[in-house]
Design a protein around this motif. Structure first.
Motif, short mmCIF file in Angstrom:
data_model
loop_
_atom_site.label_atom_id
_atom_site.label_comp_id
_atom_site.label_asym_id
_atom_site.label_seq_id
_atom_site.Cartn_x
_atom_site.Cartn_y
_atom_site.Cartn_z
N SER A 37 0.83 -1.20 0.00
CA SER A 37 0.00 0.00 0.00
C SER A 37 0.87 1.26 0.00
N LYS A 38 1.92 1.25 0.81
CA LYS A 38 2.82 2.41 0.88
C LYS A 38 3.52 2.62 -0.46
N ALA A 39 3.98 1.52 -1.08
CA ALA A 39 4.65 1.62 -2.38
C ALA A 39 3.70 2.20 -3.43
N ARG A 40 2.46 1.78 -3.38
CA ARG A 40 1.47 2.28 -4.34
C ARG A 40 1.23 3.77 -4.13
N SER A 41 1.17 4.20 -2.87
CA SER A 41 0.94 5.62 -2.58
C SER A 41 2.13 6.48 -3.03
N GLN A 42 3.30 5.87 -3.18
CA GLN A 42 4.49 6.58 -3.64
C GLN A 42 4.57 6.61 -5.17
N GLY A 43 3.63 5.92 -5.84
CA GLY A 43 3.60 5.93 -7.30
C GLY A 43 4.15 4.69 -7.98
N ALA A 44 4.65 3.74 -7.21
CA ALA A 44 5.19 2.51 -7.79
C ALA A 44 4.06 1.63 -8.32
N THR A 45 4.34 0.86 -9.34
CA THR A 45 3.40 -0.16 -9.82
C THR A 45 3.46 -1.32 -8.84
N THR A 46 2.30 -1.78 -8.41
CA THR A 46 2.27 -2.84 -7.40
C THR A 46 1.71 -4.13 -7.98
N ILE A 47 2.36 -5.23 -7.57
CA ILE A 47 1.97 -6.56 -8.01
C ILE A 47 1.76 -7.43 -6.78
N ALA A 48 0.61 -8.09 -6.71
CA ALA A 48 0.34 -9.04 -5.63
C ALA A 48 0.54 -10.44 -6.18
N LEU A 49 1.28 -11.26 -5.44
CA LEU A 49 1.44 -12.67 -5.76
C LEU A 49 0.80 -13.45 -4.63
N THR A 50 -0.35 -14.05 -4.90
CA THR A 50 -1.13 -14.70 -3.85
C THR A 50 -1.95 -15.86 -4.42
N ASN A 51 -2.38 -16.71 -3.55
CA ASN A 51 -3.24 -17.83 -3.94
C ASN A 51 -4.71 -17.41 -3.97
N PHE A 52 -5.01 -16.23 -3.40
CA PHE A 52 -6.40 -15.81 -3.23
C PHE A 52 -6.64 -14.45 -3.91
N PRO A 53 -7.23 -14.46 -5.11
CA PRO A 53 -7.39 -13.24 -5.88
C PRO A 53 -8.37 -12.23 -5.27
N LEU A 54 -9.16 -12.62 -4.29
CA LEU A 54 -10.08 -11.69 -3.65
C LEU A 54 -9.58 -11.24 -2.28
N SER A 55 -8.31 -11.48 -2.01
CA SER A 55 -7.72 -11.13 -0.72
C SER A 55 -7.46 -9.63 -0.63
#
Length: 185
Positions: A148-166
């Protein structure tokens, strides 16, 4: 990344072999265990189930793979000034492996598994950088906060998870899902 680099469990067979060696000793000697009649048949059944389970996971992973998201993630990573990866606990193993693989192909990447280091890193990112949050459950608070912090700084964020609705997925620009089964051990 996605299925190619992270879809399986790197070293799983090595871990299984090590466990078998410990159970039977390094030279094939059993350590106090009693050899039961029919153990060869049982071993064959276990190996057959393992093969079917591996095949099922492979097919599930391919069906679950979002090629569009994978392309977006690859493009973002390829064009990034730097890539920072975050993962706590068991996700640290995946993060360390991903960082090493990215370095091998010439991508400047850093992996952070300490919550304070994760937030410090995220604060220093900006547009043109990529942050990857790794969490099997998608609920690891420290990873969610860093992404969340990285996104607020303008970085592109990628989630790697088993649960797409997490929660982790909900806070990311790009979501890569895995088809991994996590054990409670």
């Amino acid at each position: 990344m996605g299925q190619v680099a992270l879809g399986g469990r790197p070293g799983q067979h090595d871990l299984e072999r090590q466990c078998q060696q410990r159970a039977h000793g390094h030279h094939g000697h059993r350590l106090g265990a009693v050899q039961h009649r029919g153990s060869g048949r049982k071993r064959g059944v276990v190996q057959g189930l393992r093969r079917r389970d591996v095949e099922r996971r492979r097919l599930t992973g391919l069906a679950q793979l979002d090629r569009g998201a994978l392309t977006l993630a690859a493009d973002a990573i390829a064009g990034a000034g730097r890539v920072d990866l975050y993962g706590i606990g068991a996700s640290a193993i995946v993060g360390t492996d991903a960082q090493q693989k990215l370095h091998r192909i010439g991508v400047v990447a850093f992996f952070w598994n300490d919550p304070h280091s994760c937030l410090t890193s995220a604060t220093l990112l900006h547009q043109g950088d990529v942050a990857i949050g790794i969490s099997h459950s998608g609920t690891t608070r420290e990873t969610i906060e860093a992404l969340s912090k990285a996104r607020s700084q303008g970085a592109t964020t990628i989630a790697l998870t088993n649960f797409p609705l997490s929660r982790l997925a909900a806070g990311a620009d790009i979501v890569l899902t895995t088809a991994a089964r996590e054990n409670s051990l």
